[in-house]
Design an enzyme around this catalytic site. Sequence first.
Site, PDB file in Angstrom:
ATOM      1  N   HIS A  99      30.604  39.119   2.655  1.00 13.42           N
ATOM      2  CA  HIS A  99      31.168  40.476   2.716  1.00 13.42           C
ATOM      3  C   HIS A  99      30.575  41.162   3.955  1.00 13.42           C
ATOM      4  O   HIS A  99      29.359  41.129   4.163  1.00 13.42           O
ATOM      5  CB  HIS A  99      30.804  41.261   1.451  1.00 13.42           C
ATOM      6  CG  HIS A  99      31.092  42.727   1.573  1.00 13.42           C
ATOM      7  ND1 HIS A  99      32.332  43.199   1.949  1.00 13.42           N
ATOM      8  CD2 HIS A  99      30.300  43.823   1.412  1.00 13.42           C
ATOM      9  CE1 HIS A  99      32.292  44.525   1.997  1.00 13.42           C
ATOM     10  NE2 HIS A  99      31.074  44.929   1.683  1.00 13.42           N
ATOM     11  N   CYS A 129      33.556  46.521  -3.346  1.00 18.64           N
ATOM     12  CA  CYS A 129      34.136  45.538  -2.417  1.00 18.64           C
ATOM     13  C   CYS A 129      34.252  44.141  -3.012  1.00 18.64           C
ATOM     14  O   CYS A 129      34.872  43.271  -2.407  1.00 18.64           O
ATOM     15  CB  CYS A 129      33.312  45.476  -1.131  1.00 18.64           C
ATOM     16  SG  CYS A 129      33.130  47.075  -0.339  1.00 18.64           S
ATOM     17  N   GLU A 142      39.354  50.148  -3.605  1.00 20.65           N
ATOM     18  CA  GLU A 142      38.430  51.251  -3.928  1.00 20.65           C
ATOM     19  C   GLU A 142      39.065  52.572  -3.529  1.00 20.65           C
ATOM     20  O   GLU A 142      38.406  53.599  -3.535  1.00 20.65           O
ATOM     21  CB  GLU A 142      37.120  51.125  -3.151  1.00 20.65           C
ATOM     22  CG  GLU A 142      36.420  49.840  -3.283  1.00 20.65           C
ATOM     23  CD  GLU A 142      35.106  49.822  -2.517  1.00 20.65           C
ATOM     24  OE1 GLU A 142      34.342  50.802  -2.605  1.00 20.65           O
ATOM     25  OE2 GLU A 142      34.856  48.839  -1.824  1.00 20.65           O
TER      26      GLU A 142
HETATM   27  N1  COA Z   1      20.695  49.914  20.467  1.00 20.91           N
HETATM   28  C1  COA Z   1      20.619  48.836  19.633  1.00 20.91           C
HETATM   29  N2  COA Z   1      20.533  48.970  18.275  1.00 20.91           N
HETATM   30  C2  COA Z   1      20.515  50.217  17.757  1.00 20.91           C
HETATM   31  C3  COA Z   1      20.582  51.363  18.582  1.00 20.91           C
HETATM   32  C4  COA Z   1      20.677  51.171  19.997  1.00 20.91           C
HETATM   33  N3  COA Z   1      20.754  52.195  20.828  1.00 20.91           N
HETATM   34  N4  COA Z   1      20.537  52.454  17.784  1.00 20.91           N
HETATM   35  C5  COA Z   1      20.439  52.020  16.509  1.00 20.91           C
HETATM   36  N5  COA Z   1      20.420  50.670  16.501  1.00 20.91           N
HETATM   37  C6  COA Z   1      20.349  49.783  15.328  1.00 20.91           C
HETATM   38  C7  COA Z   1      19.313  50.223  14.317  1.00 20.91           C
HETATM   39  O1  COA Z   1      18.028  49.716  14.637  1.00 20.91           O
HETATM   40  C8  COA Z   1      19.876  49.624  13.044  1.00 20.91           C
HETATM   41  O2  COA Z   1      19.612  48.235  13.007  1.00 20.91           O
HETATM   42  P1  COA Z   1      18.624  47.622  11.884  1.00 20.91           P
HETATM   43  O3  COA Z   1      19.198  48.019  10.546  1.00 20.91           O
HETATM   44  O4  COA Z   1      18.682  46.170  12.115  1.00 20.91           O
HETATM   45  O5  COA Z   1      17.307  48.260  12.118  1.00 20.91           O
HETATM   46  C9  COA Z   1      21.402  49.753  13.252  1.00 20.91           C
HETATM   47  O6  COA Z   1      21.588  49.898  14.660  1.00 20.91           O
HETATM   48  C10 COA Z   1      22.010  50.980  12.570  1.00 20.91           C
HETATM   49  O7  COA Z   1      21.303  52.116  13.012  1.00 20.91           O
HETATM   50  P2  COA Z   1      20.836  53.225  11.987  1.00 20.91           P
HETATM   51  O8  COA Z   1      20.072  54.243  12.719  1.00 20.91           O
HETATM   52  O9  COA Z   1      20.180  52.583  10.792  1.00 20.91           O
HETATM   53  O10 COA Z   1      22.255  53.795  11.570  1.00 20.91           O
HETATM   54  P3  COA Z   1      22.649  54.880  10.518  1.00 20.91           P
HETATM   55  O11 COA Z   1      21.515  55.754  10.112  1.00 20.91           O
HETATM   56  O12 COA Z   1      23.836  55.541  11.092  1.00 20.91           O
HETATM   57  O13 COA Z   1      23.050  54.057   9.176  1.00 20.91           O
HETATM   58  C11 COA Z   1      24.285  52.603   7.808  1.00 20.91           C
HETATM   59  C12 COA Z   1      23.647  52.799   9.175  1.00 20.91           C
HETATM   60  C13 COA Z   1      24.832  51.189   7.712  1.00 20.91           C
HETATM   61  C14 COA Z   1      23.238  52.793   6.701  1.00 20.91           C
HETATM   62  C15 COA Z   1      25.428  53.632   7.637  1.00 20.91           C
HETATM   63  O14 COA Z   1      26.413  53.368   8.598  1.00 20.91           O
HETATM   64  C16 COA Z   1      26.065  53.623   6.277  1.00 20.91           C
HETATM   65  O15 COA Z   1      25.642  54.348   5.390  1.00 20.91           O
HETATM   66  N6  COA Z   1      27.172  52.838   6.072  1.00 20.91           N
HETATM   67  C17 COA Z   1      27.906  52.792   4.835  1.00 20.91           C
HETATM   68  C18 COA Z   1      27.233  51.972   3.750  1.00 20.91           C
HETATM   69  C19 COA Z   1      27.272  50.502   4.033  1.00 20.91           C
HETATM   70  O16 COA Z   1      28.105  49.997   4.741  1.00 20.91           O
HETATM   71  N7  COA Z   1      26.344  49.764   3.392  1.00 20.91           N
HETATM   72  C20 COA Z   1      26.233  48.325   3.532  1.00 20.91           C
HETATM   73  C21 COA Z   1      26.114  47.606   2.246  1.00 20.91           C
HETATM   74  S1  COA Z   1      27.645  47.562   1.379  1.00 20.91           S
END
Ligand code: COA
Length: 465
Positions: A244, A120, A83
């Site tokens: 994945h 991916c 990608e």
């Molecule tokens: N202790 C324990 N867990 C914690 C925490 C803490 N202090 N703070 C946050 N978390 C958990 C959240 O509850 C969440 O878990 P859940 O989804 O089971 O509820 C996780 O950690 C991620 O936290 P979040 O606030 O949702 O993170 P974010 O707003 O930074 O976004 C993604 C996370 C994955 C959406 C972001 O990293 C992203 O856009 N990634 C790229 C896209 C991707 O990989 N997509 C996946 C499909 S291909």
Amino acid sequence: MTEVGIDAIEIWTGKLKLDLPNTFAPAKGEDPEKYTKGLGLNASSFPDTYEDIVTMGANAAHRLMEHEGLEPEDIGRIDVATESSFDNSKPVSTYIAGCLEGVYDGKFSHANKGERKFACVAGTQSIDDAYNWIKAGRNRGRSALVIATDTALYARNDPGEATQGAGAVAMLISEDPELVSLSTEQGYGSADETDFLKPNQQFPSVDGKRSVQVYLARMREALEDFEGVAGRARTEDFAYIPFHTPFPGMVRKAALFGYRRMIRDTQQEEELADEIGRQPREEAFGVSGQGPESSGTESHADEEAYEEALNEYMDGLKRTDAYQEWYGRVIDPTLTISREVGNWYTGSVHLARTSALRTAFEEDRDLAGERLLVGSYGSGAQAEIHAETVQDTWERKIADLTIDQQIEDRYDLSYEEYERVHDVHNHDIESDLDQGEIEQFTDPHGEFVFDGWGRMGERKYRFVE
Ligand code: COA
């Protein structure tokens, strides 16, 4: 009938490391446990300033060819899944072949080279292409080289920045493979989605939360499709289920959905009923779909009631001993490499498979004849599921992997160094690298490195002894 599958595998990680709980989280003012517990990540791999998708892919492929004693003439196809391509015309496989021809006497003159794109899932699609090429009898006894290589970098301050990574997985696809054979049966879940895309831009536009839901929905459809042709999948049918893995927390969600589906209408569901009740049935709520993104004609209220009951059941399910034992045995071993290197996009599911096989090897487990269920996913969006059978010779192919040492040897970046490296790899920032003056954090040896630009804007490479 001839078996076709993965004959050998090699991995190359980017040589820099960003420590997520100790370096990244404090700089962002975030709780380190968001990374270690929430996303399930300890670190991301980054490319050093002389590394890119070509060097990582060529280095993984070179190592594989050396290990397998192959010459260019033994290869009839080179497909690169990525990608992170930098050219809309000339495929990365030509650059990689060019690198390899610099260190071998022979040439890949009669190999079909290409580049596969579907986020991916493209690495798995390239394996599929190779499988079909061999099954069709067009390979003339030769193998295919499939290379999944990516620099999964996000724009600074994008939520995706937490899940970056860089590395390459090279796989040899052959008749009578020595690692795993692939099932003819496969299932797809595919839909036009806007969850993650790169419309002629280096860093992705991402709707992260939506991408999680789309992943789960397409994976469910792929499993249904797979079961339609292969019969029901049960929890005990598979030694490991590599998914994945954009980050291990994503797999935690997918595994729970998969487990729930696999125990539905089985003795296992009945045995858990005293503890957590039976699974809510769609019919009882007047809805036609199930899980994330159901697409039936149900009313909003019915759907909400069903989702609530489902979430309650899933919350209970994930706490049961039965689920936790299964997760620890079948899913967790697929995540050990990913936890240390982050998202490698096209390579991620192939890291997950390798991670599981390596765990079995370390535990001295007899895996020959056992089956894996492999779940690939690409945003945009498509999931694919197929089964694999571990071959008698599998241990020989896993024993010499050096990924642990590579992970250990990475240079541990400070936050300020991370910012500089990110800038160097940002195509929109004119860096000192263009003048050949940029610092490097590690010393290359026995590998291909980026060596500047040619007169038509092509990238140039050389092998460092
Ligand atoms: N202790 C324990 N867990 C914690 C925490 C803490 N202090 N703070 C946050 N978390 C958990 C959240 O509850 C969440 O878990 P859940 O989804 O089971 O509820 C996780 O950690 C991620 O936290 P979040 O606030 O949702 O993170 P974010 O707003 O930074 O976004 C993604 C996370 C994955 C959406 C972001 O990293 C992203 O856009 N990634 C790229 C896209 C991707 O990989 N997509 C996946 C499909 S291909």
